[in-house]
Structure formats: structure tokens, C-alpha cells
Design an enzyme around this catalytic site. Structure first.
Site, PDB file in Angstrom:
ATOM      1  NE  ARG A   1      65.571  44.306  12.969  1.00 46.59           N
ATOM      2  CZ  ARG A   1      64.421  45.075  13.213  1.00 46.59           C
ATOM      3  NH1 ARG A   1      63.260  45.870  12.661  1.00 46.59           N
ATOM      4  NH2 ARG A   1      65.483  46.440  14.467  1.00 46.59           N
TER       5      ARG A   1
ATOM      6  CE  LYS B   1      64.770  43.581  18.255  1.00 45.38           C
ATOM      7  NZ  LYS B   1      65.975  43.774  17.760  1.00 45.38           N
TER       8      LYS B   1
ATOM      9  CG  HIS C   1      70.285  41.942  10.641  1.00 46.88           C
ATOM     10  ND1 HIS C   1      69.493  42.164  10.968  1.00 46.88           N
ATOM     11  CD2 HIS C   1      70.847  43.141  11.301  1.00 46.88           C
ATOM     12  CE1 HIS C   1      68.813  42.738  11.471  1.00 46.88           C
ATOM     13  NE2 HIS C   1      70.100  43.687  11.448  1.00 46.88           N
TER      14      HIS C   1
ATOM     15  NE  ARG D   1      67.355  46.597  10.718  1.00 46.96           N
ATOM     16  CZ  ARG D   1      66.549  47.281  10.411  1.00 46.96           C
ATOM     17  NH1 ARG D   1      65.371  46.923   9.710  1.00 46.96           N
ATOM     18  NH2 ARG D   1      65.183  47.704  11.940  1.00 46.96           N
TER      19      ARG D   1
ATOM     20  CG  HIS E   1      65.607  51.279  14.820  1.00 44.57           C
ATOM     21  ND1 HIS E   1      67.136  51.585  13.970  1.00 44.57           N
ATOM     22  CD2 HIS E   1      66.270  50.406  14.104  1.00 44.57           C
ATOM     23  CE1 HIS E   1      67.510  50.960  14.398  1.00 44.57           C
ATOM     24  NE2 HIS E   1      67.192  49.575  13.558  1.00 44.57           N
TER      25      HIS E   1
ATOM     26  CE1 TYR F   1      72.653  49.419  10.770  1.00 51.29           C
ATOM     27  CE2 TYR F   1      71.291  50.112  12.008  1.00 51.29           C
ATOM     28  CZ  TYR F   1      71.421  49.070  10.942  1.00 51.29           C
ATOM     29  OH  TYR F   1      71.511  48.339  10.210  1.00 51.29           O
TER      30      TYR F   1
END
Length: 359
Positions: free
Chosen positions: A199, A233, A302, A305, A328, A338
Site C-alpha cells: 500500500r 494498515k 492501489h 496492489r 491480510h 481477489y
């Protein structure tokens, strides 16, 4: 009403929702302090502040006390957001919704979190915003870390969002974007995001100590005190393997452009702004707007990504590995975003199953 940016003595940024008399809205301020205490990112606080400002405008316009709310009032707020009647004038002519369902859901998530906090602190009664149910892997309540192990909740007032195809770039488009860069720094930013799926907050927060050149790895670390307010994040540190070409690009950038700059940050201002200061989000957005105009390709930070994860999926990577690489916390998040297949993907897999060549 307005949302006011506030820079604290320690240079940390926060946001205030001010009423028409330019005084902070006390219930929102209390909630904002809670967000800060739980180390939510400034961007999250900014978004929540703007969403709650809209909610307070609705309450003021309809002369409703924030503590005297029911589900019907929240449903009316959704209709208010859809109609765009912020001036208090109601149109008798049917008009298209002023906001998408996704945007309205984001606003309602902020309002729900606001009431979730105040109901737990005893300021308001439980509004029954959530419904109980078995955990589906798709939702965690705002205070999930407090209520883990108990029944899982999902919001009652949530609009259905149309599924949209994930935007990605083709390899030729990626190459075109890289070639549109005017210097090694910008090229390094693009190549790093494309190869790692990082990110932009993680990229801007990188320090030189995070580049493990000897091991061809980059350490992604959570830091809450970055000068440029960049944030990872995830709070979990993550080691990402990179190619030797990425390490070489970093070395070239450091030798030929970074030069005599003294900074812990990898990406700094070199030609404009405060020279040597860490780059901020705005500088990267400006870079991407320039590249989009130059190439005719709509690119955002983004999108790299998404492109990286999609390429890994099409290469046969298991979702568990993609989850780890992207950082994640839940594999369901990876799957929801995804695990998408285009008609071309289906055609190629079917041809592979049949032992045919796909043209």
C-alpha cells in the site's frame, strides 16, 4: 458546519467537526478521542469526521436529538443521503441517487461505529443497529477485539452494492507507466508497488533500515509516528521478498539521486517542497495524475496492489500465500477481493483442463 484539520504539538494530525458556531460537536469529539486512543489512522479519523458531519447536518435540519434516535430515523438518513437534499428542499420529481450505495454504506458504518461506542459507554440506549449471527468471515464489528468469542454482528441498515470488476493493469500498461517516470525515485515507487503489492502508506513509511539488500527482502513495519503521517494498515510486521532488480533500483536511486540527503526515510522530496522531508500522500497523488495524463492510463497507487495479487492468483498461487504476501489478517478478505475470474481466465482454465491450447 465544517471539518477542521488540527495539528497537535507533537505534529500528529487529527480532525474536528465544528458546528455553525465553530465549536466542536462534543459527542463526535469524544468519539474521535476514542479513535485516537485506539490508534486509528488519521485518514480513518478524517473519513469518519466527514461522514459524521453529514449525519449532524441531517439531525440539525430535522431538529432531532442525537440521543433520541430510532432505526426509522437512520433509514430516513439513508434516504436523505440518496436524495442529496442537504439544503432542506425536497424535490417532488424523482431523481437519480446523489451517492452510490457503497458511499452510503461507508457513511453508515461511521454512524454505526459512533453509536456502538456511545451505547457501550452508556450515553445512549442500544439502537439494535446490528443483527446477531454466526461468523461468515465477511464482517467484524467495530469493537470486535472487545467482543471476540461472542456472537458475530452485522449491520441491519446496509444497502446492496453492485459487484464491480476489479481494475488491474496489463504488463504492457505497467511498462508504459514505468517509462513515463521522469526519475529513479518515481520509477522505484512504481516498481516497488507493482512487485510487492504494498500500500502507498507502507511505501511512504519505509526507512532505509527496512531494505534488507543482502536478503532481497523488505520489512513492512507499523509505525504510528511517521512525520508524513503515512501508515501501514496492518499492525503486524511483514517481510516481503523482492527481486534483485528492485534492490538494484534502490541502490541506483540512493547513489544517483538521494545523494547527500540525510534522512531515515527512503522516499523524500528531492526537487520541490522541503528538500529531504519525507514524501506525503499529496505528492504521490500528483505524480499519478501526471502519469495518467501522460499515458492515457487511469492509474492510482492501489491499482498496483490489485494487479500484483491478480497476477499471483493467475500464476496458480494459493490464497493463503497471497494473504501472507499482502499482509491480510484474514484469508476471507483476500478471497473476497481477489478470488475473481474473468471470462478469459475461465476460457484458459477450461482449455488447460481439456488439454487444449488457448489462442
Amino acid at each position: 458546519m465544517k471539518v477542521q484539520k488540527v495539528v497537535k504539538p507533537d505534529n500528529q494530525i487529527s480532525w474536528l467537526v465544528l458546528d455553525d458556531k465553530f465549536k466542536p460537536v462534543a459527542p463526535i469529539l469524544e468519539f474521535t478521542k476514542f479513535l485516537e486512543a485506539t490508534d486509528k489512522s488519521p485518514n480513518t479519523i478524517k473519513a469518519y469526521s466527514h461522514h459524521l458531519k453529514l449525519y449532524w447536518q441531517f439531525l440539525t435540519q430535522d431538529d432531532i436529538s442525537w440521543t433520541d434516535i430510532c432505526i426509522e430515523d437512520l433509514a430516513n438518513f439513508i434516504r436523505w443521503l440518496q436524495s442529496g437534499d442537504q439544503d432542506g428542499v425536497i424535490s417532488i420529481v424523482k431523481r437519480d441517487a446523489k451517492r452510490t450505495n457503497k458511499t452510503i454504506n461507508l457513511i453508515m458504518a461511521a454512524v454505526s461505529a459512533f453509536y456502538d461506542y456511545h451505547s457501550r459507554s452508556g450515553k445512549v440506549a442500544d439502537l439494535k443497529i446490528y443483527r446477531d449471527g454466526a461468523f461468515s468471515g465477511k464482517y467484524k464489528s467495530f469493537l470486535h477485539h472487545i467482543t471476540s468469542g461472542k456472537s458475530i454482528q452485522s449491520r441491519v441498515l446496509k444497502l446492496k452494492e453492485p459487484k464491480r470488476g476489479l481494475k488491474t493493469l496489463t504488463k504492457p500498461q505497467v511498462q508504459q507507466v514505468i517509462e513515463a517516470c521522469n526519475n529513479l525515485r518515481d520509477k522505484f515507487i512504481i516498481c516497488l508497488m507493482y512487485e510487492t503489492g504494498m500500500r502507498i502508506g507502507q511505501v511512504l513509511g519505509l526507512r532505509h533500515e527496512d531494505i534488507k539488500s543482502g536478503d532481497n527482502q523488505i520489512a513492512i513495519r507499523f509505525r504510528s509516528n511517521n512525520e508524513n503521517n503515512a501508515r501501514s494498515k496492518s499492525r503486524e510486521d511483514n517481510l516481503v521478498d523482492v527481486s534483485s532488480s528492485i534492490v538494484s533500483l534502490y541502490t541506483d536511486y540512493f547513489i544517483h539521486e538521494y545523494g547527500e540527503v540525510e534522512s531515515d526515510y527512503v522516499f523524500v522530496n528531492l526537487w520541490d517542497g522541503e528538500i529531504g522531508a519525507p514524501m506525503k500522500y499529496g505528492s504521490v497523488i500528483t505524480l499519478f495524475k501526471r502519469i495518467s495524463k501522460k499515458t492515457g492510463i487511469d492509474v492510482t497507487p492501489h491499482i498496483f496492489r490489485h494487479t500484483h495479487a491478480t497476477e499471483l492468483l493467475r500464476a496458480g498461487w494459493d490464497l493463503a500465500y497471497i494473504q501472507k504476501r499482502l499482509g491480510h489478517s484474514d484469508i476471507q478478505t483476500t478471497a473476497n477481493i481477489y478470488a475473481h475470474l474473468s471470462s478469459d481466465d475461465m476460457k484458459k482454465e477450461l482449455a488447460k483442463f481439456r488439454g487444449e491450447k488457448c489462442h
